[in-house]
Motif scaffolding. Structure first.
Motif, PDB file in Angstrom:
ATOM      1  N   ARG A  92      -6.748  -5.256  -1.551  1.00 53.49           N
ATOM      2  CA  ARG A  92      -6.004  -6.490  -1.299  1.00 53.49           C
ATOM      3  C   ARG A  92      -4.494  -6.278  -1.354  1.00 53.49           C
ATOM      4  NH1 ARG A  92      -5.752 -10.920  -1.038  1.00 53.49           N
ATOM      5  NH2 ARG A  92      -5.644 -11.765  -3.154  1.00 53.49           N
ATOM      6  N   SER A  93      -4.062  -5.081  -1.753  1.00 48.95           N
ATOM      7  CA  SER A  93      -2.628  -4.777  -1.768  1.00 48.95           C
ATOM      8  C   SER A  93      -2.250  -3.723  -0.737  1.00 48.95           C
ATOM      9  CB  SER A  93      -2.204  -4.270  -3.151  1.00 48.95           C
ATOM     10  OG  SER A  93      -2.674  -2.955  -3.376  1.00 48.95           O
ATOM     11  N   GLY A  94      -3.251  -2.984  -0.243  1.00 45.64           N
ATOM     12  CA  GLY A  94      -2.989  -1.886   0.680  1.00 45.64           C
ATOM     13  C   GLY A  94      -2.964  -0.534   0.009  1.00 45.64           C
ATOM     14  N   ALA A  95      -2.897  -0.506  -1.320  1.00 41.16           N
ATOM     15  CA  ALA A  95      -2.808   0.756  -2.060  1.00 41.16           C
ATOM     16  C   ALA A  95      -4.203   1.253  -2.418  1.00 41.16           C
ATOM     17  CB  ALA A  95      -1.965   0.573  -3.318  1.00 41.16           C
ATOM     18  N   LEU A  96      -4.948   1.697  -1.413  1.00 48.44           N
ATOM     19  CA  LEU A  96      -6.298   2.194  -1.649  1.00 48.44           C
ATOM     20  C   LEU A  96      -6.288   3.473  -2.462  1.00 48.44           C
ATOM     21  CD1 LEU A  96      -7.926   1.541   1.836  1.00 48.44           C
ATOM     22  CD2 LEU A  96      -8.317   0.273  -0.275  1.00 48.44           C
ATOM     23  N   ILE A 101       2.001  -0.144  -1.123  1.00 52.73           N
ATOM     24  CA  ILE A 101       1.462  -1.486  -0.984  1.00 52.73           C
ATOM     25  C   ILE A 101       2.021  -2.111   0.295  1.00 52.73           C
ATOM     26  CG2 ILE A 101       1.239  -1.774  -3.477  1.00 52.73           C
ATOM     27  CD1 ILE A 101       3.710  -3.675  -3.284  1.00 52.73           C
ATOM     28  N   ARG A 102       1.374  -3.165   0.767  1.00 52.01           N
ATOM     29  CA  ARG A 102       1.871  -3.888   1.938  1.00 52.01           C
ATOM     30  C   ARG A 102       3.160  -4.639   1.574  1.00 52.01           C
ATOM     31  NH1 ARG A 102      -3.184  -6.221   2.023  1.00 52.01           N
ATOM     32  NH2 ARG A 102      -2.131  -8.245   1.827  1.00 52.01           N
ATOM     33  N   ARG A 103       4.004  -4.835   2.545  1.00 55.76           N
ATOM     34  CA  ARG A 103       5.295  -5.475   2.291  1.00 55.76           C
ATOM     35  C   ARG A 103       5.182  -6.971   2.025  1.00 55.76           C
ATOM     36  NH1 ARG A 103       9.426  -2.187   2.637  1.00 55.76           N
ATOM     37  NH2 ARG A 103       9.121  -0.161   3.651  1.00 55.76           N
ATOM     38  N   ASP A 104       4.044  -7.565   2.364  1.00 55.03           N
ATOM     39  CA  ASP A 104       3.889  -8.998   2.098  1.00 55.03           C
ATOM     40  C   ASP A 104       3.315  -9.276   0.715  1.00 55.03           C
ATOM     41  OD1 ASP A 104       1.385  -7.891   2.857  1.00 55.03           O
ATOM     42  OD2 ASP A 104       0.621  -9.879   3.367  1.00 55.03           O
ATOM     43  N   VAL A 105       3.100  -8.217  -0.083  1.00 51.70           N
ATOM     44  CA  VAL A 105       2.506  -8.376  -1.422  1.00 51.70           C
ATOM     45  C   VAL A 105       3.612  -8.409  -2.471  1.00 51.70           C
ATOM     46  CG1 VAL A 105       0.980  -7.341  -3.146  1.00 51.70           C
ATOM     47  CG2 VAL A 105       0.372  -7.231  -0.714  1.00 51.70           C
ATOM     48  N   PRO A 106       3.764  -9.502  -3.209  1.00 55.42           N
ATOM     49  CA  PRO A 106       4.800  -9.567  -4.244  1.00 55.42           C
ATOM     50  C   PRO A 106       4.492  -8.623  -5.409  1.00 55.42           C
ATOM     51  CG  PRO A 106       3.968 -11.766  -3.684  1.00 55.42           C
ATOM     52  CD  PRO A 106       3.016 -10.772  -3.095  1.00 55.42           C
ATOM     53  N   THR A 107       5.520  -8.066  -6.004  1.00 53.22           N
ATOM     54  CA  THR A 107       5.357  -7.200  -7.174  1.00 53.22           C
ATOM     55  C   THR A 107       5.962  -7.867  -8.408  1.00 53.22           C
ATOM     56  OG1 THR A 107       7.462  -6.020  -6.914  1.00 53.22           O
ATOM     57  CG2 THR A 107       5.546  -5.159  -5.700  1.00 53.22           C
ATOM     58  N   LEU A 108       5.524  -7.418  -9.561  1.00 53.96           N
ATOM     59  CA  LEU A 108       6.053  -7.937 -10.815  1.00 53.96           C
ATOM     60  C   LEU A 108       7.560  -7.695 -10.907  1.00 53.96           C
ATOM     61  CD1 LEU A 108       5.499  -9.221 -13.585  1.00 53.96           C
ATOM     62  CD2 LEU A 108       4.938  -6.933 -14.452  1.00 53.96           C
ATOM     63  N   VAL A 109       8.008  -6.563 -10.397  1.00 49.41           N
ATOM     64  CA  VAL A 109       9.438  -6.243 -10.436  1.00 49.41           C
ATOM     65  C   VAL A 109      10.229  -7.254  -9.611  1.00 49.41           C
ATOM     66  CG1 VAL A 109      11.133  -4.407 -10.203  1.00 49.41           C
ATOM     67  CG2 VAL A 109       8.723  -3.821 -10.510  1.00 49.41           C
ATOM     68  N   ALA A 129       5.221   2.405  -4.708  1.00 50.25           N
ATOM     69  CA  ALA A 129       5.792   2.526  -3.365  1.00 50.25           C
ATOM     70  C   ALA A 129       5.335   1.356  -2.487  1.00 50.25           C
ATOM     71  CB  ALA A 129       5.366   3.861  -2.741  1.00 50.25           C
ATOM     72  N   PRO A 130       6.186   1.018  -1.471  1.00 46.31           N
ATOM     73  CA  PRO A 130       7.477   1.624  -1.119  1.00 46.31           C
ATOM     74  C   PRO A 130       8.559   1.242  -2.117  1.00 46.31           C
ATOM     75  CG  PRO A 130       7.083  -0.279   0.269  1.00 46.31           C
ATOM     76  CD  PRO A 130       5.833  -0.085  -0.541  1.00 46.31           C
ATOM     77  N   ALA A 131       9.608   2.055  -2.198  1.00 48.70           N
ATOM     78  CA  ALA A 131      10.632   1.881  -3.230  1.00 48.70           C
ATOM     79  C   ALA A 131      11.303   0.512  -3.175  1.00 48.70           C
ATOM     80  CB  ALA A 131      11.675   2.989  -3.099  1.00 48.70           C
ATOM     81  N   ASP A 132      11.482  -0.040  -1.965  1.00 56.51           N
ATOM     82  CA  ASP A 132      12.193  -1.314  -1.876  1.00 56.51           C
ATOM     83  C   ASP A 132      11.364  -2.492  -2.370  1.00 56.51           C
ATOM     84  OD1 ASP A 132      10.522  -1.000   0.379  1.00 56.51           O
ATOM     85  OD2 ASP A 132      11.720  -2.395   1.557  1.00 56.51           O
ATOM     86  N   LYS A 133      10.062  -2.282  -2.591  1.00 58.99           N
ATOM     87  CA  LYS A 133       9.227  -3.330  -3.188  1.00 58.99           C
ATOM     88  C   LYS A 133       9.277  -3.282  -4.716  1.00 58.99           C
ATOM     89  CE  LYS A 133       6.719  -5.800  -1.532  1.00 58.99           C
ATOM     90  NZ  LYS A 133       6.962  -7.243  -1.250  1.00 58.99           N
ATOM     91  N   VAL A 343     -12.825   2.848  -6.844  1.00 60.54           N
ATOM     92  CA  VAL A 343     -12.163   4.082  -6.409  1.00 60.54           C
ATOM     93  C   VAL A 343     -12.272   4.121  -4.893  1.00 60.54           C
ATOM     94  CG1 VAL A 343     -12.294   6.608  -6.337  1.00 60.54           C
ATOM     95  CG2 VAL A 343     -12.520   5.434  -8.525  1.00 60.54           C
ATOM     96  N   ASN A 344     -11.213   4.574  -4.238  1.00 54.95           N
ATOM     97  CA  ASN A 344     -11.241   4.739  -2.783  1.00 54.95           C
ATOM     98  C   ASN A 344     -10.855   6.172  -2.448  1.00 54.95           C
ATOM     99  OD1 ASN A 344     -11.825   1.881  -1.808  1.00 54.95           O
ATOM    100  ND2 ASN A 344     -10.124   1.533  -3.221  1.00 54.95           N
ATOM    101  N   THR A 345      -9.640   6.422  -2.017  1.00 57.68           N
ATOM    102  CA  THR A 345      -9.210   7.792  -1.786  1.00 57.68           C
ATOM    103  C   THR A 345      -8.597   8.366  -3.056  1.00 57.68           C
ATOM    104  OG1 THR A 345      -7.113   6.980  -0.883  1.00 57.68           O
ATOM    105  CG2 THR A 345      -8.861   7.512   0.682  1.00 57.68           C
ATOM    106  N   VAL A 346      -8.693   9.686  -3.200  1.00 54.96           N
ATOM    107  CA  VAL A 346      -8.213  10.365  -4.402  1.00 54.96           C
ATOM    108  C   VAL A 346      -6.954  11.157  -4.052  1.00 54.96           C
ATOM    109  CG1 VAL A 346     -10.534  10.414  -5.379  1.00 54.96           C
ATOM    110  CG2 VAL A 346      -9.735  12.355  -4.013  1.00 54.96           C
ATOM    111  N   SER A 347      -6.436  11.926  -5.013  1.00 59.38           N
ATOM    112  CA  SER A 347      -5.149  12.597  -4.824  1.00 59.38           C
ATOM    113  C   SER A 347      -5.150  13.591  -3.675  1.00 59.38           C
ATOM    114  CB  SER A 347      -4.716  13.290  -6.116  1.00 59.38           C
ATOM    115  OG  SER A 347      -5.673  14.249  -6.521  1.00 59.38           O
ATOM    116  N   SER A 348      -6.311  14.138  -3.346  1.00 59.68           N
ATOM    117  CA  SER A 348      -6.400  15.082  -2.219  1.00 59.68           C
ATOM    118  C   SER A 348      -6.346  14.380  -0.875  1.00 59.68           C
ATOM    119  CB  SER A 348      -7.713  15.865  -2.309  1.00 59.68           C
ATOM    120  OG  SER A 348      -8.821  14.992  -2.123  1.00 59.68           O
TER     121      SER A 348
END
Length: 464
Positions: A92-96, A101-109, A129-133, A343-348
């Protein structure tokens, strides 16, 4: 005084059109979120461990609310932190996986910066990431995560900067221990910039090998290395808490502590097995009354809505998590008897999709990758422990290795009788009712959050 007022500096009730004088405005609470990197929930003494590696964390726990059934939404570094900072399940954020994350998702920061907070992060900024979020006012280098003294100095600097700016603060202090490489382990370089700083170095004979692992000599050796790094984490945690007190901010700061997921060993990190997602969750709230041990099932996606309510800041729409404030008040919430993990994709970059719905005595797991072309392989299997297990000819160890690397699409465990999740009961008719109830819960969650693995789960279930 109501708990709401004690927690959140509620706005003054003013007459129509009556301006609030500066002196009358309630002082906002600050927020400190401290994370450990790859630490099991039961590594601390406050949670039953008798080794004594975490005296500073244990002292903090005495004055904090303790959630003993806390689980992270995703047991992998970057997606775990993305879930923490968005209040959303990974799909739901794009960070599988290691994705922005998607740019339309608000962050705590973003939310707290917009509310007038000074925002700072120490280490792990690269995993947001992305840094500007994640618009931090200040960021401490990743290298500080394993340098307790310098880590605390950076935190002191951030507190001073926030005070100078006249702003409340939100600092995310990410201690990078006990993440691999361990401070006394294989592949560890002798670095002056990664000092022990008073941490204790444990010997293999001193430690207890967790029951979900195999008590082999090389496993025990690596567990000792892990606990040495846990000790250095605790040094850093203690120094941070001393700086908070020295700055006089103990009484007006909400402090949250958790680990991003379990230890980097087989059947833990990057898996939805119990030790992969079980996280030590502590929260200290000024004026909140006597701390309690809470047995409700909570998730890391709950952190963002919880702290926003405690701080009196309006939450953004779209979060999957729910505030803990009713639980902290001693109330009950529906559906706090289970938790869903992913879990979705891993570090590899490979996809090893997994889902789990877990209650106090049952766990249903879905491994979408099982039966496919790839055997399970993740970073947590790169050390001494998996190599020792994989080299063993002992039938029980061979069966355990097969369970990990080959898996099964659906696995049902009676965790009351089998806490280390070794015996799959998916075809046992005595557990048919449990299977039906758990699959219903998991499917409802998947449909509600539009999980891309929904159809795959339904197909696997129909094959049973």
């Amino acid at each position: 005084m109501s708990l709401r007022i004690a927690f959140a500096c509620v706005l003054l009730v003013l007459g129509p059109g009556e301006p609030a004088r500066a002196a009358d405005r309630p002082k906002p609470l600050n927020l400190l979120v401290v994370t450990a990197d790859d630490m099991n929930a039961d590594s601390g003494g406050w949670n039953g461990n008798t080794l004594g590696a975490t005296p500073n964390l244990d002292a903090f726990a005495k004055g904090a609310h303790r959630f003993v059934n806390g689980h992270v939404t995703v047991p992998i570094c970057q997606p775990s932190r993305s879930a923490l900072m968005t209040g959303r399940a990974p799909h739901r954020s794009g960070a599988l996986g290691f994705d922005p994350i998607r740019r339309d998702v608000p962050t705590l920061v973003e939310v707290l910066r917009d509310a007038g907070y000074y925002t700072g992060v120490i280490a792990k900024a690269v995993h947001m990431a992305p840094a500007d979020k994640f618009p931090w006012h200040a960021a401490g280098d990743q290298a500080l995560g394993k340098q307790p003294t310098k880590f605390a100095e950076k935190f002191r600097e951030m507190l001073a900067d926030a005070a100078k700016a006249g702003k409340p603060f939100f600092v995310n202090a990410n201690i990078c221990d006990p993440h691999r490489p361990f401070i006394t382990g294989t592949g560890t370089k002798a670095k002056a910039d990664e000092p022990l700083d008073g941490a204790r170095v444990y010997k293999p004979a001193e430690v207890t090998v967790p029951a979900f692992l195999e008590d082999l000599p090389r496993v025990r050796e690596e567990v000792a290395q892990y606990y040495s790094s846990v000790s250095r984490f605790d040094v850093a945690f203690g120094l941070v808490m001393k700086e908070l007190a020295a700055a006089g901010r103990d009484a007006d700061t909400v402090v949250v502590f958790l680990s991003d997921h379990g230890m980097a060993f087989p059947f833990s990190k990057a898996t939805v097995y119990f030790s992969g997602t079980w996280s030590p969750v502590l929260i200290r709230v000024p004026g909140a009354g006597e701390p309690q041990t809470r047995d409700a099932f909570v998730s890391s996606v709950d952190v963002m809505p919880s702290v926003l309510e405690l701080l009196g800041v309006k939450p953004p729409a779209g979060m999957d998590g729910r505030s803990w404030v009713p639980l902290l008040k001693g109330e009950t919430q529906p559906d706090r008897d289970f938790v869903v993990t992913h879990v979705n994709t891993v570090s590899s970059g490979k996809s090893f999709a997994q889902r789990c719905v877990r209650t106090k005595d049952r766990a249903l797991m879905f491994h979408a990758w099982a039966g496919g072309p790839d055997r399970f392989r993740v970073e947590a299997m790169s050390g001494l422990s998996f190599a020792a297990m994989n080299a063993s000819t002992e039938p029980t160890v061979r069966a355990r290795v097969k369970q990990l690397v080959e898996g099964e699409p659906l696995m049902l465990f009676d965790t009351a009788a089998d806490p280390t999740e070794r015996k799959n009961l998916i075809n046992d008719p005595k557990y048919a009712a449990d299977l039906a109830a758990l699959s219903k819960k998991l499917l409802a969650h998947m449909k509600q959050t539009e999980d891309p693995q929904t159809k795959a789960f339904e197909a696997a279930f129909l094959k049973q």
